[in-house]
Motif scaffolding. Structure first.
Motif, PDB file in Angstrom:
ATOM      1  N   GLY A 190       0.684  -1.250   0.044  1.00  0.00           N
ATOM      2  CA  GLY A 190      -0.121  -0.097  -0.130  1.00  0.00           C
ATOM      3  C   GLY A 190       0.940   1.504   0.011  1.00  0.00           C
ATOM      4  N   GLN A 191       1.960   1.295  -0.456  1.00  0.00           N
ATOM      5  CA  GLN A 191       2.707   2.387  -0.667  1.00  0.00           C
ATOM      6  C   GLN A 191       3.994   2.205  -1.695  1.00  0.00           C
ATOM      7  OE1 GLN A 191       4.923   1.731   3.352  1.00  0.00           O
ATOM      8  NE2 GLN A 191       6.493   2.960   2.306  1.00  0.00           N
ATOM      9  N   PRO A 192       4.572   3.330  -2.055  1.00  0.00           N
ATOM     10  CA  PRO A 192       5.545   3.204  -3.354  1.00  0.00           C
ATOM     11  C   PRO A 192       6.646   2.075  -3.085  1.00  0.00           C
ATOM     12  CG  PRO A 192       5.050   5.512  -2.840  1.00  0.00           C
ATOM     13  CD  PRO A 192       4.524   4.635  -1.640  1.00  0.00           C
ATOM     14  N   ILE A 193       6.818   1.198  -4.121  1.00  0.00           N
ATOM     15  CA  ILE A 193       7.956   0.235  -3.742  1.00  0.00           C
ATOM     16  C   ILE A 193       8.931   0.143  -4.924  1.00  0.00           C
ATOM     17  CG2 ILE A 193       6.670  -1.422  -2.193  1.00  0.00           C
ATOM     18  CD1 ILE A 193       6.368  -3.312  -4.934  1.00  0.00           C
ATOM     19  N   TRP A 194      10.128  -0.072  -4.755  1.00  0.00           N
ATOM     20  CA  TRP A 194      11.140  -0.384  -5.461  1.00  0.00           C
ATOM     21  C   TRP A 194      11.298  -1.970  -5.459  1.00  0.00           C
ATOM     22  CZ3 TRP A 194      14.647   1.315  -8.951  1.00  0.00           C
ATOM     23  CH2 TRP A 194      15.896   0.767  -9.147  1.00  0.00           C
ATOM     24  N   PHE A 195      11.326  -2.580  -6.610  1.00  0.00           N
ATOM     25  CA  PHE A 195      10.846  -4.127  -6.930  1.00  0.00           C
ATOM     26  C   PHE A 195      11.963  -4.815  -7.719  1.00  0.00           C
ATOM     27  CE2 PHE A 195       8.852  -7.629  -8.224  1.00  0.00           C
ATOM     28  CZ  PHE A 195       8.735  -8.483  -7.194  1.00  0.00           C
ATOM     29  N   ILE A 196      12.460  -5.689  -7.076  1.00  0.00           N
ATOM     30  CA  ILE A 196      13.208  -6.725  -8.061  1.00  0.00           C
ATOM     31  C   ILE A 196      12.644  -8.260  -7.386  1.00  0.00           C
ATOM     32  CG2 ILE A 196      15.691  -7.401  -8.539  1.00  0.00           C
ATOM     33  CD1 ILE A 196      16.829  -4.973  -7.756  1.00  0.00           C
ATOM     34  N   LYS A 197      12.442  -8.874  -8.759  1.00  0.00           N
ATOM     35  CA  LYS A 197      11.917 -10.286  -8.531  1.00  0.00           C
ATOM     36  C   LYS A 197      12.708 -10.910  -7.626  1.00  0.00           C
ATOM     37  CE  LYS A 197      10.594 -13.948 -11.571  1.00  0.00           C
ATOM     38  NZ  LYS A 197      10.699 -14.039 -13.287  1.00  0.00           N
ATOM     39  N   GLY A 198      12.101 -11.626  -6.809  1.00  0.00           N
ATOM     40  CA  GLY A 198      12.904 -12.498  -5.769  1.00  0.00           C
ATOM     41  C   GLY A 198      13.332 -11.869  -4.633  1.00  0.00           C
ATOM     42  N   LYS A 199      13.412 -10.559  -4.696  1.00  0.00           N
ATOM     43  CA  LYS A 199      14.179  -9.950  -3.400  1.00  0.00           C
ATOM     44  C   LYS A 199      13.199  -9.258  -2.812  1.00  0.00           C
ATOM     45  CE  LYS A 199      18.436  -9.117  -5.526  1.00  0.00           C
ATOM     46  NZ  LYS A 199      19.208  -8.158  -6.116  1.00  0.00           N
ATOM     47  N   ALA A 200      13.357  -8.918  -1.461  1.00  0.00           N
ATOM     48  CA  ALA A 200      12.575  -8.185  -0.531  1.00  0.00           C
ATOM     49  C   ALA A 200      12.241  -6.741  -1.211  1.00  0.00           C
ATOM     50  CB  ALA A 200      12.960  -8.067   0.824  1.00  0.00           C
ATOM     51  N   ALA A 201      11.007  -6.278  -1.108  1.00  0.00           N
ATOM     52  CA  ALA A 201      10.552  -5.007  -1.940  1.00  0.00           C
ATOM     53  C   ALA A 201      11.030  -4.104  -0.705  1.00  0.00           C
ATOM     54  CB  ALA A 201       8.824  -4.847  -2.124  1.00  0.00           C
ATOM     55  N   GLU A 202      11.489  -2.937  -1.559  1.00  0.00           N
ATOM     56  CA  GLU A 202      11.928  -1.532  -0.516  1.00  0.00           C
ATOM     57  C   GLU A 202      10.783  -0.693  -0.882  1.00  0.00           C
ATOM     58  OE1 GLU A 202      15.652  -0.302  -1.701  1.00  0.00           O
ATOM     59  OE2 GLU A 202      16.364  -2.159  -2.225  1.00  0.00           O
ATOM     60  N   PRO A 203       9.888  -0.390   0.241  1.00  0.00           N
ATOM     61  CA  PRO A 203       9.065   0.663   0.065  1.00  0.00           C
ATOM     62  C   PRO A 203       9.906   1.969   0.171  1.00  0.00           C
ATOM     63  CG  PRO A 203       8.525  -1.183   1.776  1.00  0.00           C
ATOM     64  CD  PRO A 203       9.779  -1.460   1.409  1.00  0.00           C
ATOM     65  N   PHE A 204       9.422   3.113  -0.421  1.00  0.00           N
ATOM     66  CA  PHE A 204      10.168   4.189  -0.382  1.00  0.00           C
ATOM     67  C   PHE A 204       9.148   5.611  -0.789  1.00  0.00           C
ATOM     68  CE2 PHE A 204      11.059   5.668  -4.857  1.00  0.00           C
ATOM     69  CZ  PHE A 204      10.360   4.953  -5.475  1.00  0.00           C
ATOM     70  N   TRP A 205       9.723   6.439  -0.351  1.00  0.00           N
ATOM     71  CA  TRP A 205       8.693   7.788  -0.351  1.00  0.00           C
ATOM     72  C   TRP A 205       9.273   8.870  -1.452  1.00  0.00           C
ATOM     73  CZ3 TRP A 205       4.339   6.765   1.914  1.00  0.00           C
ATOM     74  CH2 TRP A 205       4.192   5.902   2.953  1.00  0.00           C
ATOM     75  N   PRO A 206       8.628   9.627  -2.144  1.00  0.00           N
ATOM     76  CA  PRO A 206       8.903  10.805  -2.705  1.00  0.00           C
ATOM     77  C   PRO A 206       9.270  11.795  -1.948  1.00  0.00           C
ATOM     78  CG  PRO A 206       6.589  10.523  -2.972  1.00  0.00           C
ATOM     79  CD  PRO A 206       6.910   9.369  -2.090  1.00  0.00           C
ATOM     80  N   ALA A 207      10.302  12.696  -2.540  1.00  0.00           N
ATOM     81  CA  ALA A 207      10.670  13.935  -1.684  1.00  0.00           C
ATOM     82  C   ALA A 207       9.381  14.881  -1.570  1.00  0.00           C
ATOM     83  CB  ALA A 207      11.782  14.413  -2.114  1.00  0.00           C
ATOM     84  N   ALA A 208       8.613  15.071  -2.814  1.00  0.00           N
ATOM     85  CA  ALA A 208       7.537  16.079  -2.945  1.00  0.00           C
ATOM     86  C   ALA A 208       6.311  15.121  -3.597  1.00  0.00           C
ATOM     87  CB  ALA A 208       8.060  17.072  -3.986  1.00  0.00           C
ATOM     88  N   PRO A 209       5.169  15.489  -3.526  1.00  0.00           N
ATOM     89  CA  PRO A 209       4.126  14.982  -3.901  1.00  0.00           C
ATOM     90  C   PRO A 209       4.062  14.524  -5.625  1.00  0.00           C
ATOM     91  CG  PRO A 209       3.388  16.711  -2.686  1.00  0.00           C
ATOM     92  CD  PRO A 209       4.929  16.792  -2.858  1.00  0.00           C
ATOM     93  N   LEU A 210       3.670  13.499  -6.093  1.00  0.00           N
ATOM     94  CA  LEU A 210       3.770  13.374  -7.338  1.00  0.00           C
ATOM     95  C   LEU A 210       2.264  13.182  -7.697  1.00  0.00           C
ATOM     96  CD1 LEU A 210       6.256  10.373  -7.862  1.00  0.00           C
ATOM     97  CD2 LEU A 210       6.743  12.672  -8.220  1.00  0.00           C
ATOM     98  N   THR A 211       1.638  14.140  -8.729  1.00  0.00           N
ATOM     99  CA  THR A 211       0.471  13.938  -9.289  1.00  0.00           C
ATOM    100  C   THR A 211       0.504  13.264 -10.537  1.00  0.00           C
ATOM    101  OG1 THR A 211       0.177  16.192  -8.108  1.00  0.00           O
ATOM    102  CG2 THR A 211      -1.675  15.435  -9.734  1.00  0.00           C
ATOM    103  N   LEU A 212      -0.525  12.542 -10.646  1.00  0.00           N
ATOM    104  CA  LEU A 212      -0.609  11.530 -11.722  1.00  0.00           C
ATOM    105  C   LEU A 212      -2.175  11.205 -12.281  1.00  0.00           C
ATOM    106  CD1 LEU A 212       1.581   8.793 -10.145  1.00  0.00           C
ATOM    107  CD2 LEU A 212       2.325   9.581 -12.415  1.00  0.00           C
TER     108      LEU A 212
END
Ligand code: MEV
Length: 332
Positions: free
Chosen positions: A161-183
């Motif tokens: 339920g938050q942004p993640i850096w993901f590599i298959k087979g490895k633990a996901a790294e949740p991380f946050w933007p420095a400023a809000p991103l609008t999409l």
């Protein structure tokens, strides 16, 4: 006195891939984020004695008794796995109702969200706290049904339920933007099961392995730079990286005229960058915009045929209110 009727509910968000879809299946990194503007919900209520567990997924028109469902029913697979984790030996009498307003086969992770809501609601019903890693691992089993050979990114981002850096087979790294991103997300209205586009890329890779591997490496480089841009609040660079990723997805043959019409409309209306998101060939596109351009970009997307436009914001940590949204339990 009649026993109190307890109802347990849980929700799970949709998802978008910011950078790195398809290459992630081949071990490259990718970035994904939840979309809380569309969600799946599971509600569990006690059922009459001897009725067993019944599951009804209203929006996808599936209703079944868990005891009778086969292993080709992904929701039954996750329900059984969740009960096994919970140590539930004898099936209780429960009715589980699932709802979702996430477009189906639209690249927004509708299958993963339904399964995640179901698993969270079951753990909450039996009074157990569950870590996102456990939810993700259970839901992965249903993703295999929907996707064939999934990387695991969809179930992971939906469970965290938050942004993640993901590599298959490895633990996901949740991380946050420095400023809000609008999409701004635009649904093309063209259903495109991920299983099919993942299969198409697989066939291309079998024919042209060296070329595909080189494209995946380029996408990996974009993902690295995108994470940096997000963590530094550099939206102009992130927009350019979206555009570069789109060009590489076109080279992988997963874009389409309809998607490119939407992407072009978003860019012309002032988006910082735009790309397809998810499996492609249909589904949705995402456009990175400055807040002042939300209305112009949304209007341009609608005029260009978008079936639905969703605006989402990925907030820095201090705003991260949605992470690990708890399930709720209350009287029904
Ligand atoms: C789907 O959201 C993302 C893909 O890369 C498939 C996968 O990672 O399993 C297309």
């Amino acid at each position: 006195m009649a026993p109190e009727k307890q109802m347990t509910t849980a929700t799970a968000p949709g998802k978008i891939i910011l950078v790195g879809e398809h290459a992630v299946v081949y071990g490259r990194p990718a970035i994904a984020a939840p979309v809380w503007q569309c969600v799946a919900t599971a509600a569990i209520a006690p059922a009459p004695p001897a009725s067993g567990v019944t599951i009804s997924a209203v929006d996808i028109d599936r209703r079944f008794a868990l005891a009778e469902a086969g292993d080709d029913e992904p929701l039954a697979v996750v329900a059984r796995l969740a009960m096994k984790h919970l140590g539930v030996q004898n099936l209780p009498d429960l009715h589980i109702e699932l709802h979702s307003d996430i477009p189906i086969a639209g690249g927004l992770g509708s299958g993963a969200a339904l399964s995640t809501a179901l698993v969270r609601a079951l753990f909450a019903h039996f009074g157990q706290v569950v870590e996102p890693e456990v939810v993700s691992a259970i839901v992965y089993e249903s993703e295999r049904f929907y996707h064939g050979a999934p990387s695991g990114i969809d179930n992971t981002v939906v469970a965290f339920g938050q942004p993640i850096w993901f590599i298959k087979g490895k633990a996901a790294e949740p991380f946050w933007p420095a400023a809000p991103l609008t999409l701004v997300i635009a649904d093309s209205g063209v259903p495109s099961p991920t299983k099919e586009t993942v299969g198409a890329v697989r066939r291309l890779w079998e024919r042209e392995t060296a070329r595909c591997e080189a494209i995946f490496d380029e996408i990996a480089g974009l993902a690295q730079r995108a994470r940096l841009a997000i963590e530094q609040g550099d939206q102009r660079t992130l927009g350019q990286l979206f555009d570069a990723n789109q060009a590489l997805l076109e080279a992988l043959t997963v874009s389409s005229e309809t998607l490119e019409r939407l992407i072009d409309a978003a860019r012309r209306a002032g988006a910082l960058g735009a790309k397809l998101s998810g499996g492609g060939r249909g589904g949705n596109i995402i456009a990175l915009v400055e807040p002042a351009r939300i209305d112009a970009v949304s209007a341009a997307l609608r005029t260009s045929g978008a079936r639905r436009v969703i605006v989402t914001r990925i907030e820095p940590r201090s705003f991260g209110a949605h992470s690990h949204r708890p399930a709720t339990r209350g009287s029904g």
